[in-house]
Scaffold this active site. Structure first.
Site, short mmCIF file in Angstrom:
data_model
loop_
_atom_site.label_atom_id
_atom_site.label_comp_id
_atom_site.label_asym_id
_atom_site.label_seq_id
_atom_site.Cartn_x
_atom_site.Cartn_y
_atom_site.Cartn_z
N HIS A 141 -59.11 32.17 2.55
CA HIS A 141 -58.48 32.89 1.46
C HIS A 141 -59.15 33.08 0.22
CE1 HIS A 141 -54.70 33.23 -1.08
NE2 HIS A 141 -55.46 32.96 -2.04
N GLU A 142 -60.26 32.15 -0.43
CA GLU A 142 -61.01 32.30 -1.48
C GLU A 142 -61.95 33.48 -1.27
OE1 GLU A 142 -59.54 31.21 -4.00
OE2 GLU A 142 -58.09 29.74 -3.06
N GLY A 149 -55.13 24.34 -5.04
CA GLY A 149 -56.02 24.22 -3.81
C GLY A 149 -57.55 24.63 -3.95
N ALA A 150 -57.51 25.82 -4.66
CA ALA A 150 -59.33 26.40 -4.93
C ALA A 150 -59.11 27.66 -5.49
CB ALA A 150 -59.84 26.74 -3.43
N MET A 151 -60.32 27.89 -6.06
CA MET A 151 -60.31 29.24 -6.80
C MET A 151 -61.52 29.91 -6.73
SD MET A 151 -59.13 30.60 -9.48
CE MET A 151 -59.78 32.24 -10.13
N GLU A 152 -61.09 31.34 -6.77
CA GLU A 152 -61.85 32.40 -6.08
C GLU A 152 -63.33 33.02 -7.02
OE1 GLU A 152 -58.65 32.90 -6.67
OE2 GLU A 152 -58.26 34.85 -7.25
N ASN A 153 -63.56 32.24 -8.23
CA ASN A 153 -64.38 32.78 -9.15
C ASN A 153 -65.45 33.49 -8.41
OD1 ASN A 153 -63.37 30.66 -11.09
ND2 ASN A 153 -64.37 29.25 -9.57
N GLU A 186 -58.63 30.85 -14.31
CA GLU A 186 -57.48 31.56 -13.96
C GLU A 186 -56.15 30.59 -14.29
OE1 GLU A 186 -56.72 32.82 -9.79
OE2 GLU A 186 -54.96 34.00 -10.50
N HIS A 220 -60.57 37.07 -1.17
CA HIS A 220 -60.15 37.60 -2.77
C HIS A 220 -61.52 38.03 -3.47
CE1 HIS A 220 -56.55 36.22 -4.17
NE2 HIS A 220 -56.70 34.70 -4.12
N1 TRP Z 1 -56.30 32.01 -7.65
C1 TRP Z 1 -56.23 30.82 -6.74
C2 TRP Z 1 -55.53 31.15 -5.41
O1 TRP Z 1 -54.73 31.33 -4.99
C3 TRP Z 1 -55.35 29.77 -7.36
C4 TRP Z 1 -55.27 29.49 -8.97
C5 TRP Z 1 -54.58 30.16 -9.69
C6 TRP Z 1 -55.80 28.32 -9.57
N2 TRP Z 1 -54.75 29.29 -11.01
C7 TRP Z 1 -55.39 28.33 -10.63
C8 TRP Z 1 -56.48 27.23 -8.82
C9 TRP Z 1 -55.80 27.24 -11.50
C10 TRP Z 1 -56.78 26.14 -9.54
C11 TRP Z 1 -56.21 26.11 -11.12
O2 TRP Z 1 -56.81 31.09 -4.54
ZN ZN Z 2 -55.32 33.16 -4.13
#
Ligand code: TRP
Ligand code: ZN
Length: 881
Positions: free
Chosen positions: A307-308, A271-275, A131, A311
């Site tokens: 949060h993640e 912070g983190a990513m919801e893959n 993302e 998502h």
């Molecule tokens: N979608 C993620 C969240 O809010 C955040 C996110 C967007 C992100 N771009 C990113 C995380 C790039 C890491 C690197 O939960």
């Molecule tokens: Zn998010």
């Protein structure tokens, strides 16, 4: 290839949205993983929109094309061509299969977008971040969220170097290969956009738990971390299970794969990513143990895990049509995680925390050169739009809608939204339509909130007519012009309110001839409106915008005595705190304007009166004892002198400490210190929070006594909250005495990057003349590096946003140093450089000497060659106005 072909490109506009001409129904990815070189084969089953006649165009950046074939035939060079940011291919038909093979260089990827290496090359692991547009750094693809595909992913790698191979989806086979290599395959039955793709490969350990969803699916939950961190994942696992249960109950959402992976890395941009099926976390938002994490960090882990996870429905199952709709998933998901945290902990404290963040981060953004609507109309670099406005104000807008519909109505609305849009890429209109239709209510007036930047000013005026026993509340609104919009329209503003009698009790309300209990919501949707309350027995004190019912700045000319009444009696915990903040602001203004002691006395007396009130929650008392921060104070000034604001705020707190009295502070500190534990229950956390606040206040009236306590507290601390709190007080008030503990901490946590970040940040924050030199000394520490975002933020980010006297030197030396670092960072990691550049927001309101220094630093930086599109856009906006 030009490394940054896109730097000067045209902005992308919402109004230009077109449905994709080509979709990908299925994609098979095959990775041959290596640290220096990874090869990726992709096989795309293409679908053409019969209504459009566009050639096949695929996104791709910095990809080394090794081979390309269409429907089984290698393509001659004449049948495809490189275009800016992509590839154009001739001859594709509906149902065609395109096969490409590319080479990537993960170890050379310092931007942490696409496929990259976390940690040292000998021992680190490979991972991806896609993302918003990282997938195009991995393979040729229509890299946009409205292209949703079924993914099958095969990973191959050396078994000894990469024993663990993970991708999102259900496991679909694994085995051995020749030469000590192995493979693993993952299949995801749910169509998803490319930004949710992820893989992880390397030496990782795991903890595991079984979970059965409410609808009966058995899920394996696995949290992965490097060996030295795996012992710190249990809290996140507990929080994950709580999140999953909560989403089943609160929203009827169940998890939908057989496995759910979560991975921790120290090298992460956010912070983190919801893959899908494979969340990846900044270690800072995942790892927690009492010895190295503070209470605030525990709460953050819980909320980011939630949060993640949330998502998975608000973002993954229902995704965004385009990046302008980002708040559809982010605002909604922040609202969901806020509600979860409120349910798990204290709801009023959570509200105070969230509104404080909104005021500190979003209000200034909305008032400055980076202001943009929750749904922006255009952008140049999408990564610059992961902002407080999209996230936090976006969450406030969802909260308003939820309040408008009530709990049951909101649930009806989200049920309809999820079922109707499952597997689709939706818009904010789709969201409002589902919420509205499920309740027979037209919510389209609320769309205006999404298209207009700026914080509305809400003015409230009350008039009481004793003879008619009538109270007329006049509400009016005005949104100041922003750089992108000069005329603003009135918005629907729900104002939750109560009326108080002089004895501090709430009065019964009669609105439109109806008794409505003691609390009501009125909606201001014009520029000005009167709301008439009948049968009001006495001149009331209104408690307005209870729970912060709309993201506006309220102006109401309360007398200090009225505010003191609300501070003492309002059962709405948020408004109680808010009354204290308003009183503090008046006290601050009086101090600044030399207007005499009355306002200061009122604030101090009210708090001194509450100080020993045993019924008051300790954490709420701690928050009440904290006046608005320096950023908030600066927002109210037309010309900002950060050093003066800092000094005035110190003076204000000193008066408070004096009024409460050293002896009472001392006694309270001792009582709280006697209960010190590392326990995490709410009462223990609250007591630590209050203890820290009391120690800080004590230090303002008795610095020697306070540093004596701090030294002992540092030595005996049962956990990080007490240890770090003590160290901060020592470092601030007793440079000599803090040297030993600082060195002790440095060596105790030499191998713990997260704990070291706190050591860096604590010192980067120390005020005064010596601050710049201190920060430069921190940069000379062998553990400092610009390559790690957490470390860069701990030193540079903290210095710029947490050290007003040090950063805002009148000679501009800090600005120049900071601009140099941004330049160096930009060459490594444009996302981080751009984000750290936003700390200059508000520079135009600095007093003339600093303003000129800031302008010169920004303009000098903007004039450099080869800046990223990310940094170029931020600097451009910053210098435009
Ligand atoms: N979608 C993620 C969240 O809010 C955040 C996110 C967007 C992100 N771009 C990113 C995380 C790039 C890491 C690197 O939960
Ligand atoms: Zn998010």
């Amino acid at each position: 290839m030009n490394a940054r072909p896109e730097a000067a490109s045209q902005p992308i506009r919402l109004a230009d949205y077109r449905a994709p001409a080509w979709r990908v129904e299925r994609v098979e990815l095959d990775f041959d993983l290596g640290i220096d070189a990874t090869e990726v084969s992709a096989k795309l089953l293409l679908r053409r929109d019969p209504a459009q006649d566009e050639p096949l165009r695929l996104d791709g950046e910095e990809l080394e094309l090794l081979s390309i074939a269409l429907d089984g035939q290698p393509l001659p060079a004449s049948a495809y061509r490189h275009i800016p940011g992509g590839l154009e291919v001739d001859g594709a038909r509906d149902g065609s299969v395109l096969e490409t093979r590319v080479r990537l260089h993960p170890a050379a990827n310092t931007a942490l977008e696409g496929l990259y290496l976390s940690g040292p090359r000998e021992s680190g692991f490979l991972l991806t971040q896609c993302e918003a547009q990282g997938f195009r750094h991995i393979t040729w693809f229509p890299d946009r969220p409205d292209v949703q595909s079924i993914y099958t992913v095969t990973l191959r790698a050396d078994r000894a170097r990469f024993p663990v191979l993970l991708a999102g989806g259900n496991p679909d086979g694994a085995g051995e290969l020749d030469g000590g290599r192995h493979w693993a395959r993952f299949a995801d039955p749910h169509p998803r956009p490319s930004y949710l793709f992820a893989l992880v490969a390397g030496r990782l350990e795991k903890i595991e738990r079984d979970y059965r969803t409410a609808d009966g699916r058995d899920v394996q939950l696995k949290i992965w971390a490097e060996a030295d961190a795996i012992g710190r994942c249990d809290y996140a696992m507990d929080a994950l299970q709580r999140s999953m249960r909560w989403d089943e109950q609160a929203y009827g959402r169940n998890y939908d794969l057989d496995v759910f992976h979560v991975v921790a890395t120290h090298d992460f941009n956010m912070g983190a990513m919801e893959n899908k099926g494979l969340n990846i976390f900044n270690a800072k938002c995942l790892l927690a143990d009492p010895d190295s994490s503070t209470d605030d960090e525990y709460r953050r882990v819980e909320s980011v895990i939630a949060h993640e996870y949330f998502h998975n429905w608000s973002g993954n199952r229902v995704t965004c049509r385009d990046w302008f709709q980002l708040s559809l998933k982010e605002g909604f998901t922040v609202f969901r995680d806020q509600s979860f945290s409120a349910d798990m902990n204290s709801a009023p404290l959570k509200r105070i925390e969230d509104v404080s963040l909104l005021r500190r981060a979003q209000f200034p953004e909305d008032a400055g050169p980076l202001a943009h609507p929750v749904r922006p109309a255009e952008y140049s670099e999408i990564n610059n739009f992961y902002t407080a406005t999209v996230y936090e104000k976006g969450a406030e807008l969802v909260r308003m809608l939820a309040g408008r519909l009530g709990a049951a109505g909101f649930r009806r609305g989200t049920d309809l939204y999820f079922s109707r849009n499952d597997g689709r890429a939706a818009t904010l209109e789709d969201f409002l339509a589902a919420l509205g239709e499920a309740n027979g209510i037209d919510l389209t007036p609320y769309l205006a909130w999404y298209g207009q930047a700026g914080t509305p000013r809400l003015k409230a005026r009350g008039a009481y007519d004793a003879a008619r026993r009538e109270y007329v509340l006049t509400l009016s609104q005005h949104t100041p012009a922003s750089h992108d919009q000069s005329r603003k329209q009135p918005l629907p503003i729900p104002v939750k309110l109560a009326l108080f009698g002089a004895d501090g009790r709430m009065l019964p309300l009669h609105l439109d001839g109806q008794a409505v209990g003691t609390e009501a919501v009125v909606v201001l949707d014009e520029t000005e409106q009167d709301f008439v309350f009948r049968d009001v027995a006495e001149h009331p004190v209104p408690s307005l915008l209870r729970g912060f019912s709309a993201p506006v700045a309220l102006e109401c000319d309360y007398t200090p005595a009225e505010l003191a009444l609300l501070l003492t009696h309002d059962p709405d915990g948020f408004n109680r705190w808010e009354a204290g903040q308003q009183l503090a602001l008046r006290a601050y203004d009086a101090l600044r304007d030399g207007a005499g002691p009355r306002a200061v006395d009122t604030w101090c007396d009210a708090l001194a009166g509450l100080f020993d009130d045993a019924r008051l929650d300790a954490a709420l008392l701690a928050d009440l004892l904290t006046p608005p921060g320096e950023i908030e104070l600066a927002e109210r000034e037309s010309t900002v002198d950060p050093a003066r604001i800092h000094a005035l705020r110190q003076q204000l707190q000193q008066q408070l400490a004096t009024r409460i009295g050293g002896a009472r502070l001392e006694a309270r500190y001792r009582a709280l210190a006697a209960q010190a534990t590392a326990a995490l229950d709410a009462a223990s956390q609250a007591s630590r929070r209050l203890k820290q606040r009391v120690l800080q206040l004590l230090a303002l009236v008795d610095p020697a006594g306070a540093s004596e306590h701090a030294a002992v507290q540092y030595r005996d601390a049962p956990g990080m909250t007490d240890r770090l709190g003590a160290l901060a007080v020592l470092a601030l008030h007793d440079a000599t005495r803090s040297a030993g503990p600082l060195a002790h901490y440095r060596s105790r946590y030499a191998n713990d990057p997260l704990a070291l970040d706190k050591w860096f940040a604590l010192q980067a924050q120390l005020p005064g003349e010596g601050a710049l030199a201190r920060v430069q000394a921190l940069e000379a520490d062998p553990a400092f590096t610009l390559k790690n975002p957490n470390r860069a933020r701990a030193v540079l980010g903290t210095f710029a946003s947490g050290n007003p006297t040090g950063f805002h030197r009148t000679d501009g030396a800090s600005y120049r140093m900071y601009a140099e670092r941004l330049l160096a960072l930009d060459a490594l990691n444009p996302q981080i450089a751009a984000r750290l550049a936003t700390v200059f927001n508000g520079w135009q309101r600095l007093e003339p000497q600093r303003r000129e220094a800031a302008r010169a630093a920004l303009a000098g930086l903007a004039g450099r060659d080869g800046l990223s599109r990310n940094l170029t856009e931020i600097l451009g906006n910053m210098l435009k106005a």
